[in-house]
Design a protein around this motif. Sequence first.
Motif, PDB file in Angstrom:
ATOM      1  N   GLY A   1       7.996  15.761  -5.277  1.00  0.00           N
ATOM      2  CA  GLY A   1       7.023  16.420  -4.859  1.00  0.00           C
ATOM      3  C   GLY A   1       6.667  15.409  -4.289  1.00  0.00           C
ATOM      4  O   GLY A   1       6.241  15.883  -2.862  1.00  0.00           O
ATOM      5  N   LEU A   2       6.744  14.049  -3.533  1.00  0.00           N
ATOM      6  CA  LEU A   2       6.000  13.990  -1.841  1.00  0.00           C
ATOM      7  C   LEU A   2       7.313  13.763  -1.018  1.00  0.00           C
ATOM      8  O   LEU A   2       7.273  13.890   0.435  1.00  0.00           O
ATOM      9  N   SER A   3       8.430  13.917  -1.579  1.00  0.00           N
ATOM     10  CA  SER A   3       9.828  14.357  -0.132  1.00  0.00           C
ATOM     11  C   SER A   3      10.240  16.011  -0.085  1.00  0.00           C
ATOM     12  O   SER A   3      10.498  15.426   0.843  1.00  0.00           O
ATOM     13  N   GLU A   4       9.671  16.648  -1.357  1.00  0.00           N
ATOM     14  CA  GLU A   4       9.626  17.887  -0.836  1.00  0.00           C
ATOM     15  C   GLU A   4       8.056  18.893   0.206  1.00  0.00           C
ATOM     16  O   GLU A   4       7.937  19.676   0.915  1.00  0.00           O
ATOM     17  N   ALA A   5       7.482  17.683   0.400  1.00  0.00           N
ATOM     18  CA  ALA A   5       5.808  17.909   1.252  1.00  0.00           C
ATOM     19  C   ALA A   5       6.019  17.188   2.661  1.00  0.00           C
ATOM     20  O   ALA A   5       6.899  17.149   3.142  1.00  0.00           O
ATOM     21  N   PRO A   6       5.221  18.272   3.111  1.00  0.00           N
ATOM     22  CA  PRO A   6       5.368  18.122   4.506  1.00  0.00           C
ATOM     23  C   PRO A   6       4.955  16.621   5.079  1.00  0.00           C
ATOM     24  O   PRO A   6       3.971  15.848   4.545  1.00  0.00           O
ATOM     25  N   ASP A   7       5.974  16.115   5.481  1.00  0.00           N
ATOM     26  CA  ASP A   7       5.453  14.514   5.908  1.00  0.00           C
ATOM     27  C   ASP A   7       5.499  13.432   5.349  1.00  0.00           C
ATOM     28  O   ASP A   7       5.296  12.160   5.463  1.00  0.00           O
ATOM     29  N   SER A   8       5.718  14.188   3.708  1.00  0.00           N
ATOM     30  CA  SER A   8       6.633  13.645   2.992  1.00  0.00           C
ATOM     31  C   SER A   8       4.882  12.895   2.475  1.00  0.00           C
ATOM     32  O   SER A   8       4.800  12.074   1.930  1.00  0.00           O
ATOM     33  N   THR A   9       4.239  13.386   2.164  1.00  0.00           N
ATOM     34  CA  THR A   9       2.986  13.090   2.632  1.00  0.00           C
ATOM     35  C   THR A   9       1.852  14.370   1.637  1.00  0.00           C
ATOM     36  O   THR A   9       1.933  15.461   2.087  1.00  0.00           O
ATOM     37  N   LEU A  10       1.164  13.879   0.438  1.00  0.00           N
ATOM     38  CA  LEU A  10      -0.033  14.602   0.026  1.00  0.00           C
ATOM     39  C   LEU A  10      -1.115  14.190  -0.474  1.00  0.00           C
ATOM     40  O   LEU A  10      -0.936  12.623  -0.618  1.00  0.00           O
ATOM     41  N   ARG A  11      -2.123  15.130  -0.110  1.00  0.00           N
ATOM     42  CA  ARG A  11      -3.337  14.238  -0.661  1.00  0.00           C
ATOM     43  C   ARG A  11      -3.367  13.994  -2.559  1.00  0.00           C
ATOM     44  O   ARG A  11      -2.133  14.573  -3.135  1.00  0.00           O
ATOM     45  N   MET A  12      -3.982  12.832  -2.738  1.00  0.00           N
ATOM     46  CA  MET A  12      -3.879  12.529  -4.517  1.00  0.00           C
ATOM     47  C   MET A  12      -3.979  13.688  -5.501  1.00  0.00           C
ATOM     48  O   MET A  12      -3.380  13.631  -5.939  1.00  0.00           O
ATOM     49  N   SER A  13      -4.697  14.145  -5.239  1.00  0.00           N
ATOM     50  CA  SER A  13      -5.732  15.743  -5.946  1.00  0.00           C
ATOM     51  C   SER A  13      -4.186  16.396  -5.427  1.00  0.00           C
ATOM     52  O   SER A  13      -4.144  17.150  -6.740  1.00  0.00           O
ATOM     53  N   ALA A  14      -4.571  17.097  -4.587  1.00  0.00           N
ATOM     54  CA  ALA A  14      -2.986  17.446  -4.289  1.00  0.00           C
ATOM     55  C   ALA A  14      -1.581  17.559  -5.582  1.00  0.00           C
ATOM     56  O   ALA A  14      -1.193  17.760  -5.688  1.00  0.00           O
ATOM     57  N   LEU A  15      -1.261  15.433  -5.341  1.00  0.00           N
ATOM     58  CA  LEU A  15      -0.501  15.621  -5.607  1.00  0.00           C
ATOM     59  C   LEU A  15      -0.030  14.938  -7.426  1.00  0.00           C
ATOM     60  O   LEU A  15       0.393  15.520  -8.245  1.00  0.00           O
ATOM     61  N   ALA A  16      -1.835  15.331  -8.416  1.00  0.00           N
ATOM     62  CA  ALA A  16      -1.468  15.267  -9.159  1.00  0.00           C
ATOM     63  C   ALA A  16      -1.803  16.885 -10.034  1.00  0.00           C
ATOM     64  O   ALA A  16      -1.350  16.994 -10.957  1.00  0.00           O
ATOM     65  N   MET A  17      -2.579  17.872  -9.017  1.00  0.00           N
ATOM     66  CA  MET A  17      -2.034  19.228  -9.494  1.00  0.00           C
ATOM     67  C   MET A  17      -0.241  19.354  -9.302  1.00  0.00           C
ATOM     68  O   MET A  17      -0.224  20.091 -10.540  1.00  0.00           O
ATOM     69  N   LEU A  18       0.127  19.372  -8.898  1.00  0.00           N
ATOM     70  CA  LEU A  18       1.915  19.568  -8.037  1.00  0.00           C
ATOM     71  C   LEU A  18       2.291  18.657  -9.845  1.00  0.00           C
ATOM     72  O   LEU A  18       3.744  19.805 -10.170  1.00  0.00           O
ATOM     73  N   THR A  19       2.177  17.582 -10.379  1.00  0.00           N
ATOM     74  CA  THR A  19       2.828  16.596 -11.304  1.00  0.00           C
ATOM     75  C   THR A  19       2.447  16.570 -12.511  1.00  0.00           C
ATOM     76  O   THR A  19       2.322  16.262 -13.350  1.00  0.00           O
ATOM     77  N   GLU A  20       1.024  17.781 -12.448  1.00  0.00           N
ATOM     78  CA  GLU A  20       0.457  18.377 -14.146  1.00  0.00           C
ATOM     79  C   GLU A  20      -0.544  16.949 -14.431  1.00  0.00           C
ATOM     80  O   GLU A  20       0.013  16.946 -15.424  1.00  0.00           O
ATOM     81  N   SER A  21      -0.931  16.382 -13.502  1.00  0.00           N
ATOM     82  CA  SER A  21      -1.149  14.869 -14.650  1.00  0.00           C
ATOM     83  C   SER A  21      -2.744  14.758 -13.706  1.00  0.00           C
ATOM     84  O   SER A  21      -3.148  15.340 -12.792  1.00  0.00           O
TER      85      SER A  21
ATOM     86  N   ASP B   1     -10.532  13.220   6.018  1.00  0.00           N
ATOM     87  CA  ASP B   1     -11.612  13.665   5.473  1.00  0.00           C
ATOM     88  C   ASP B   1     -11.866  12.106   4.343  1.00  0.00           C
ATOM     89  O   ASP B   1     -10.543  12.171   3.314  1.00  0.00           O
ATOM     90  N   GLY B   2     -12.037  10.924   4.846  1.00  0.00           N
ATOM     91  CA  GLY B   2     -12.346  10.136   4.384  1.00  0.00           C
ATOM     92  C   GLY B   2     -12.795   9.483   2.588  1.00  0.00           C
ATOM     93  O   GLY B   2     -12.082   8.526   2.398  1.00  0.00           O
ATOM     94  N   ARG B   3     -13.083  10.443   1.926  1.00  0.00           N
ATOM     95  CA  ARG B   3     -13.391  10.776   1.011  1.00  0.00           C
ATOM     96  C   ARG B   3     -11.505  10.548  -0.343  1.00  0.00           C
ATOM     97  O   ARG B   3     -11.920  10.992  -1.424  1.00  0.00           O
ATOM     98  N   TYR B   4     -10.942  11.405   0.409  1.00  0.00           N
ATOM     99  CA  TYR B   4      -9.562  12.017  -0.019  1.00  0.00           C
ATOM    100  C   TYR B   4      -8.686  10.446   1.078  1.00  0.00           C
ATOM    101  O   TYR B   4      -8.751   9.948   1.432  1.00  0.00           O
ATOM    102  N   THR B   5      -7.568  10.456  -0.431  1.00  0.00           N
ATOM    103  CA  THR B   5      -6.425   9.439  -0.499  1.00  0.00           C
ATOM    104  C   THR B   5      -5.570  10.244   0.259  1.00  0.00           C
ATOM    105  O   THR B   5      -5.055  11.139  -0.603  1.00  0.00           O
ATOM    106  N   LEU B   6      -4.392   9.701   0.640  1.00  0.00           N
ATOM    107  CA  LEU B   6      -2.701  10.293   0.790  1.00  0.00           C
ATOM    108  C   LEU B   6      -1.716   9.226   0.533  1.00  0.00           C
ATOM    109  O   LEU B   6      -2.026   7.823   0.291  1.00  0.00           O
TER     110      LEU B   6
END
Length: 162
Positions: free
Chosen positions: A60-80, A106-111
């Motif tokens: 999922g990260l390998s397919e993202a722009p700049d190989s980066t996603l917010r953790m919340s977006a990555l959780a949605m992508l991985t159904e986790s 936005d410092g409330r999020y983690t990449l």
Amino acid sequence: MVKHFKPEVIPNPEQRWLSDEEQAAWRTLIAVTVRLPAALDRQLQRDAGISHFDYQVLAGLSEAPDSTLRMSALAMLTESSLSRLSQVVARLEKNEWVRRTPDPTDGRYTLATLTTDGWDKVVATAPGHVEAVRTHVFDALTKAQISQLTTIGQRIMSAISQ
């Protein structure tokens, strides 16, 4: 031995029971949802030393722009859940495959960012995983069935999302 009740034996006559055909389809779907992830997990553990979920995160990260996603977006992508994802990403960080940083916008999020070593892991692991997916899924289906599988999966996901 499991006792199966016939609709006429159950007190609620308005219950919509599964037909024999629906029951067979349901049991097959359950078997697929249990056995397929287990088969993919075995292949990835054997060949790459990672779980199927680890691979989903890295891919999922390998397919993202700049190989980066917010953790919340990555959780949605991985159904986790975010907590499960955080535990897995912490393990992937120890292998230096992923790096976590605060989101500068936005410092409330983690990449989560795939590292060079993480990219190399995905590249090395992908061929074996794709072959397992082909063997367990696509080689068993016709082109029409693949199209039907997509439609069926989308309809089920849509019903779940309502």
